[in-house]
Design an enzyme around this catalytic site. Structure first.
Site, mmCIF file in Angstrom:
data_model
loop_
_atom_site.group_PDB
_atom_site.id
_atom_site.type_symbol
_atom_site.label_atom_id
_atom_site.label_comp_id
_atom_site.label_asym_id
_atom_site.label_seq_id
_atom_site.Cartn_x
_atom_site.Cartn_y
_atom_site.Cartn_z
ATOM 1 N N SER A 76 0.956 -0.844 0.498
ATOM 2 C CA SER A 76 0.074 -0.163 0.307
ATOM 3 C C SER A 76 0.739 1.320 -0.270
ATOM 4 O O SER A 76 1.712 0.992 0.390
ATOM 5 C CB SER A 76 -1.102 -0.274 1.292
ATOM 6 O OG SER A 76 -1.632 -0.894 1.215
HETATM 7 N N1 SAH Z 1 0.134 -4.693 4.047
HETATM 8 C C1 SAH Z 1 0.530 -5.571 2.999
HETATM 9 C C2 SAH Z 1 0.062 -4.677 1.473
HETATM 10 C C3 SAH Z 1 -1.026 -6.386 1.658
HETATM 11 S S1 SAH Z 1 -1.268 -6.626 -0.132
HETATM 12 C C4 SAH Z 1 2.389 -4.828 2.691
HETATM 13 O O1 SAH Z 1 2.653 -3.931 3.460
HETATM 14 O O2 SAH Z 1 3.185 -5.833 2.309
HETATM 15 C C5 SAH Z 1 -2.865 -7.801 -0.040
HETATM 16 C C6 SAH Z 1 -2.112 -9.163 0.443
HETATM 17 O O3 SAH Z 1 -3.223 -9.630 1.230
HETATM 18 C C7 SAH Z 1 -0.863 -9.675 -0.953
HETATM 19 O O4 SAH Z 1 -0.651 -9.960 -0.277
HETATM 20 C C8 SAH Z 1 -2.622 -11.500 -0.571
HETATM 21 O O5 SAH Z 1 -1.614 -12.023 -0.764
HETATM 22 C C9 SAH Z 1 -2.786 -11.026 0.794
HETATM 23 N N2 SAH Z 1 -4.861 -11.963 0.579
HETATM 24 C C10 SAH Z 1 -5.568 -11.758 -0.573
HETATM 25 N N3 SAH Z 1 -6.540 -12.374 0.092
HETATM 26 C C11 SAH Z 1 -6.101 -13.116 1.676
HETATM 27 C C12 SAH Z 1 -6.720 -14.247 2.583
HETATM 28 N N4 SAH Z 1 -7.650 -14.516 2.431
HETATM 29 N N5 SAH Z 1 -6.328 -14.370 3.633
HETATM 30 C C13 SAH Z 1 -4.900 -14.053 3.968
HETATM 31 N N6 SAH Z 1 -3.797 -13.298 2.822
HETATM 32 C C14 SAH Z 1 -4.046 -11.989 2.269
#
Ligand code: SAH
Length: 208
Positions: free
Chosen positions: A57
């Site tokens: 993000s």
């Molecule tokens: N907070 C992160 C960015 C998140 S992007 C940072 O600081 O880099 C969103 C993330 O959510 C992705 O890595 C994706 O793989 C994960 N994601 C999507 N669905 C999910 C689920 N059901 N459980 C856990 N992670 C999930």
């Protein structure tokens, strides 16, 4: 310009634009080395690719989410979507000596986030490879839950895993555009802003 200077500039510009107003959040953004989590243009205020089709993000989003969550020292925090681990590191700095459990569904990202956090000696985050759309009941309740992927609707298990007085922050809406909601343990929710996150997968997320 070295990395510390670049982080200082970023924090100054987020402060000047009015986005960043909490002193503890400012300190966390100054301290956590974003450049270690995201090698591509870490100091621009924009989302960046982190592999596996996912993004870290933008700093203003991490700052706003941390401020809305109002994380206090000692809080137990759940993050859904570890990605690079950057956001978890910021949450962990704010919650210390409390702990963050961060759930990631893509194994390679979970492994890399865990390694990055270990390299930085950030020891109050536990990255767990799991479908976080249903939270992690075994470690509940949580004072704060921060979801970093867009959900079709608020997953009831996440609401159920909030401690009394807890807060859940989650983007909800269509796949390409969501509203960031602040949800209380009663299920009552307050819409905050329009956002665009990658889709939440799993049992309470989008198929695929
Ligand atoms: N907070 C992160 C960015 C998140 S992007 C940072 O600081 O880099 C969103 C993330 O959510 C992705 O890595 C994706 O793989 C994960 N994601 C999507 N669905 C999910 C689920 N059901 N459980 C856990 N992670 C999930």
């Amino acid at each position: 310009m070295d990395a510390r200077e670049a982080r200082t500039r970023l924090v100054e510009s987020l402060t000047a634009s009015g986005v960043l107003h909490d002193a503890r959040v400012r300190e966390a953004l100054l301290t956590i080395p974003r450049e270690v989590f995201s090698e591509v243009d870490p100091f621009s205020d924009a989302p960046q690719p982190i592999g596996s089709g996912q993004t870290i993000s933008a700093p203003h989003m991490v700052a706003m989410m941390a401020q809305w969550l109002d994380i206090r020292p000692g809080h137990r925090v759940l993050e859904v979507g570890s990605g690079s681990g950057y956001h978890a590191a910021v949450l962990a700095r704010l919650a210390a000596p409390g702990r963050v459990v961060s759930l990631e569904i893509i194994p390679e990202l979970a492994t890399r986030a865990r390694r990055t956090l270990a390299d930085l000696a950030i020891d109050n985050v536990q990255v767990v490879e799991a479908d976080g759309s249903a939270g992690l009941a075994a470690r509940a309740p949580y004072d704060r839950i921060s979801v970093a992927a867009g959900a079709p609707a608020v997953p009831q298990p996440l609401v159920d895993q909030l401690a009394p007085g807890g807060r859940l922050l989650i983007p909800v809406g269509p796949m390409d555009q969501q509203t960031l909601l602040l949800v209380e343990p009663s299920g009552a929710s307050t819409p905050l802003i329009g956002v665009r996150f990658v889709p939440l997968r799993g049992a309470y997320g989008w198929p695929g």
